[in-house]
Design a protein around this motif. Structure first.
Motif, short mmCIF file in Angstrom:
data_model
loop_
_atom_site.label_atom_id
_atom_site.label_comp_id
_atom_site.label_asym_id
_atom_site.label_seq_id
_atom_site.Cartn_x
_atom_site.Cartn_y
_atom_site.Cartn_z
N SER A 80 0.83 -1.20 0.00
CA SER A 80 0.00 0.00 0.00
C SER A 80 0.87 1.27 0.00
CB SER A 80 -0.97 -0.05 1.19
OG SER A 80 -2.00 0.87 1.03
N TYR A 81 0.70 2.16 1.00
CA TYR A 81 1.51 3.38 1.05
C TYR A 81 3.01 3.11 0.91
CZ TYR A 81 4.71 6.46 3.51
OH TYR A 81 5.82 7.19 3.84
N VAL A 103 3.13 -4.79 -3.17
CA VAL A 103 1.97 -5.57 -2.76
C VAL A 103 0.73 -4.67 -2.78
CG1 VAL A 103 0.96 -7.01 -0.95
CG2 VAL A 103 3.43 -7.07 -1.35
N ASP A 104 0.04 -4.67 -3.92
CA ASP A 104 -1.16 -3.85 -4.10
C ASP A 104 -0.90 -2.41 -3.64
OD1 ASP A 104 -3.75 -4.37 -5.24
OD2 ASP A 104 -4.66 -3.91 -3.31
N SER A 105 0.22 -1.89 -4.06
CA SER A 105 0.71 -0.65 -3.46
C SER A 105 0.73 0.52 -4.43
CB SER A 105 2.13 -0.86 -2.92
OG SER A 105 3.06 -0.89 -3.98
N ASN A 106 0.93 1.68 -3.87
CA ASN A 106 1.29 2.85 -4.65
C ASN A 106 2.74 2.71 -5.10
OD1 ASN A 106 -0.71 3.67 -2.38
ND2 ASN A 106 -1.01 5.19 -3.97
N VAL A 107 3.10 3.44 -6.14
CA VAL A 107 4.48 3.46 -6.60
C VAL A 107 4.95 4.92 -6.66
CG1 VAL A 107 4.33 1.30 -7.90
CG2 VAL A 107 3.76 3.46 -9.03
N PRO A 108 6.24 5.15 -6.43
CA PRO A 108 6.71 6.53 -6.38
C PRO A 108 6.87 7.16 -7.76
CG PRO A 108 8.54 5.03 -6.07
CD PRO A 108 7.31 4.18 -6.12
N TRP A 220 -5.42 -6.32 1.95
CA TRP A 220 -4.52 -6.66 3.06
C TRP A 220 -4.20 -8.16 3.04
CZ3 TRP A 220 -8.41 -3.08 3.35
CH2 TRP A 220 -8.04 -1.77 3.70
N PRO A 221 -3.49 -8.65 2.03
CA PRO A 221 -3.29 -10.10 1.88
C PRO A 221 -2.43 -10.72 2.97
CG PRO A 221 -1.90 -8.91 0.32
CD PRO A 221 -2.83 -7.90 0.94
N MET A 222 -1.66 -9.92 3.69
CA MET A 222 -0.88 -10.47 4.80
C MET A 222 -1.77 -10.97 5.92
SD MET A 222 -1.03 -7.04 4.68
CE MET A 222 0.51 -6.71 3.83
N PHE A 223 -3.02 -10.49 5.95
CA PHE A 223 -4.00 -10.97 6.92
C PHE A 223 -4.98 -11.96 6.30
CE2 PHE A 223 -2.95 -6.62 8.42
CZ PHE A 223 -2.39 -6.96 9.63
N SER A 224 -5.37 -11.72 5.06
CA SER A 224 -6.42 -12.54 4.44
C SER A 224 -5.89 -13.82 3.81
CB SER A 224 -7.19 -11.73 3.40
OG SER A 224 -6.31 -11.26 2.38
N GLN A 225 -4.70 -13.75 3.21
CA GLN A 225 -4.13 -14.91 2.52
C GLN A 225 -2.62 -14.97 2.77
OE1 GLN A 225 -5.85 -17.22 0.83
NE2 GLN A 225 -7.84 -16.19 0.97
N PRO A 226 -2.18 -15.10 4.03
CA PRO A 226 -0.74 -15.02 4.32
C PRO A 226 0.09 -16.12 3.66
CG PRO A 226 -1.97 -15.72 6.26
CD PRO A 226 -2.97 -15.24 5.26
N ALA A 227 -0.45 -17.34 3.60
CA ALA A 227 0.31 -18.43 2.99
C ALA A 227 0.49 -18.20 1.49
CB ALA A 227 -0.38 -19.76 3.25
N ALA A 228 -0.59 -17.78 0.83
CA ALA A 228 -0.50 -17.50 -0.60
C ALA A 228 0.44 -16.34 -0.88
CB ALA A 228 -1.89 -17.21 -1.16
N LEU A 229 0.39 -15.31 -0.04
CA LEU A 229 1.29 -14.17 -0.22
C LEU A 229 2.74 -14.59 -0.01
CD1 LEU A 229 1.92 -11.21 -0.66
CD2 LEU A 229 1.32 -10.78 1.74
N ALA A 230 3.00 -15.39 1.01
CA ALA A 230 4.36 -15.86 1.25
C ALA A 230 4.88 -16.64 0.06
CB ALA A 230 4.42 -16.71 2.51
N LYS A 231 4.04 -17.49 -0.54
CA LYS A 231 4.46 -18.26 -1.71
C LYS A 231 4.77 -17.36 -2.89
CE LYS A 231 3.30 -22.16 -4.67
NZ LYS A 231 3.82 -21.49 -5.88
N LEU A 232 3.92 -16.35 -3.11
CA LEU A 232 4.18 -15.41 -4.20
C LEU A 232 5.48 -14.64 -3.99
CD1 LEU A 232 0.57 -14.04 -4.82
CD2 LEU A 232 1.97 -15.31 -6.45
N LEU A 233 5.73 -14.25 -2.75
CA LEU A 233 6.98 -13.56 -2.46
C LEU A 233 8.17 -14.47 -2.70
CD1 LEU A 233 5.94 -11.64 0.80
CD2 LEU A 233 6.52 -10.61 -1.41
#
Length: 237
Positions: A80-81, A103-108, A220-233
């Protein structure tokens, strides 16, 4: 590549390193080095001077984690931010960088702040909040987390542990030392928060150094899908 890559995980607005607990645990179980970051003025680093914390200080926080721990082969992940300070920090750590993950974030954008792309109405709303709260951006309310694939327990935790966000950090312009289009990058779009990335991200995805991945969850995938996010990372790393 397990055991060779170090992940530096930076949470979005109102959150601290605690937000990455489940993702960090999953990555460590795979043998990776993991360094969740709490940015200045937030969570356990909140204090009377939080309103004075600017975006440049957040960039410095991230660079310091890399340099003080002498990390090499680094994946910088920003949610995000925090995509804005992460994108700036990525260029500043030079050949220590392996990849950036937004991760679903803004970019500078050089010379522009987090709120510069907002509508006039949106800017007036957030500037009013900052004025009323002494320069701090108040956390979201429960209703703002609806329809984002979050359990009631997850929402309760976010509401309980979230802290006001330093206002200067969202109004201070980014300073890029290198175009982010040149950096190896994965952009993760969370589909419950909109099916398409923003127009600036779509333009950056034309770069041969950038790739798009998607996850069918909320913002907020670190809360909703933490295992899937970890795999993607891990796959990105």
């Amino acid at each position: 590549m397990a055991g060779m890559t170090d992940f530096v995980l930076v949470p979005g607005a109102w959150l601290g390193a605690w937000a990455w607990a489940e993702v960090a645990g999953a990555l460590r179980d795979e043998g990776f080095g993991v360094h969740p970051v709490t940015l200045s003025g937030l969570a356990e680093r909140a204090g009377e001077d939080a309103a004075e914390v600017g975006q440049a200080q957040h960039v410095g926080d991230i660079v310091a984690v890399v340099e003080e721990n002498d990390l090499r082969d680094v994946v910088l992940a920003g949610h995000s931010y925090s995509g804005i300070p992460v994108g700036q920090a990525a260029a500043r750590i030079g050949d220590r960088l392996r990849r950036v993950v937004y991760v679903d974030s803004n970019v500078p954008t050089d010379g522009k702040s987090f709120i510069d792309g907002w509508s006039d109405e949106g800017r007036a709303w957030v500037e009013g909040q900052l004025a009323e709260s002494g320069g701090l951006w108040p956390p979201l309310e429960a209703a703002d987390y609806a329809h984002q694939d979050l359990t009631d327990d997850a929402i309760a935790t976010i509401l309980q542990r979230g802290t006001p966000h330093p206002g200067r950090s969202i109004s201070e312009p980014a300073e890029l030392v290198r175009p982010i289009s040149e950096l190896p990058t994965t952009y993760l779009k969370c589909l419950m928060d909109g099916l398409e990335p923003s127009s600036d991200v779509r333009e950056l995805l034309k770069s041969p150094h950038w790739e798009l991945v998607e996850l069918n969850t909320g913002h907020w995938p670190m809360f909703s899908q933490p295992a899937a996010l970890a795999k993607l990372l891990a796959d990105a790393g």
